[in-house]
Design an enzyme around this catalytic site. Sequence first.
Site, PDB file in Angstrom:
ATOM      1  N   ASP A 183       0.967  -1.233  -0.001  1.00  0.00           N
ATOM      2  CA  ASP A 183       0.001   0.045  -0.142  1.00  0.00           C
ATOM      3  C   ASP A 183       0.922   1.373   0.059  1.00  0.00           C
ATOM      4  OD1 ASP A 183      -2.379  -1.299   0.209  1.00  0.00           O
ATOM      5  OD2 ASP A 183      -2.255  -1.402   2.359  1.00  0.00           O
ATOM      6  N   TYR A 201       6.018 -10.321   6.189  1.00  0.00           N
ATOM      7  CA  TYR A 201       6.064  -8.653   6.621  1.00  0.00           C
ATOM      8  C   TYR A 201       6.614  -8.571   8.018  1.00  0.00           C
ATOM      9  CZ  TYR A 201       3.140  -7.682   2.658  1.00  0.00           C
ATOM     10  OH  TYR A 201       2.692  -7.313   1.228  1.00  0.00           O
TER      11      TYR A 201
END
Length: 261
Positions: A52, A110
């Site tokens: 994002d 992540y």
Amino acid sequence: MTRYAALISYDGSAFHGFQRQRGLPTVQEALEDALSLLNKGMVRVTGAGRTDRGVHALGQVVSFDMFWPHGPDALRKALEANLPSSIGVFEVVPVDEGFDARKSALWRKYAYFIWKGDCRLPHLDEHLWRNGKPWDMQKARAFLSMIKGHHDFSAFCRKADLPDNAWRTIIDAKLENIVHMIKVTIIGRSFLTNMVRIIIGTMDEVAAGRRSLPEVELLLKSGSREEAGPTVPANALFLWEVKYDPSPWTKGGYPLCWDWI
């Protein structure tokens, strides 16, 4: 025409995410523009993860097809020379034509960095979430244990992007605490939009005593986005690693210095 895989890193604060968007700077656009210039024709890039806006990457992987007669190391250098300084290229290798950076990935890792200290770290502040609230680390780790496995993560997805099937598998989730720094790593086969950031926001509420672990169990069964925690800032999130078998990297891939972080 040869298919290549590239291992790249980037500072996401300079981009509106990975995926190309009309009129906005993105990582995909920067890569495709540089490769198309070298190829003297349009090159399309596939990314392993669509990060994002504001999210960074240390281990993003992309694949693409192009003509290049000078060898992969020369391609790496030429590509990096034509990219903005916010994008780095660790390695470029030729791969089988069936390799796809997204579809061939086994899992994605992540990492999210949280700063608990009273002072400010001017060198790292832009890549940390400053959160001085007292945490119960035992509850935080219990929360991460609960989200492991195959669950309905509807409550952990941006509402506008909720797919018909929100079931996802978390392979591992852990917390490391070094003095004032907390690093949370989450490994999964795939992720929903904002999923990691909403997980961290919900963990914050559990660790701070504002939400109970039984509430989390309900969220993983039939929860909605309104019932989960907030979406934490993007600036502290990194796409850390993407796993393939066999690994395409000939130079070991990820730099050893990453083990220090």
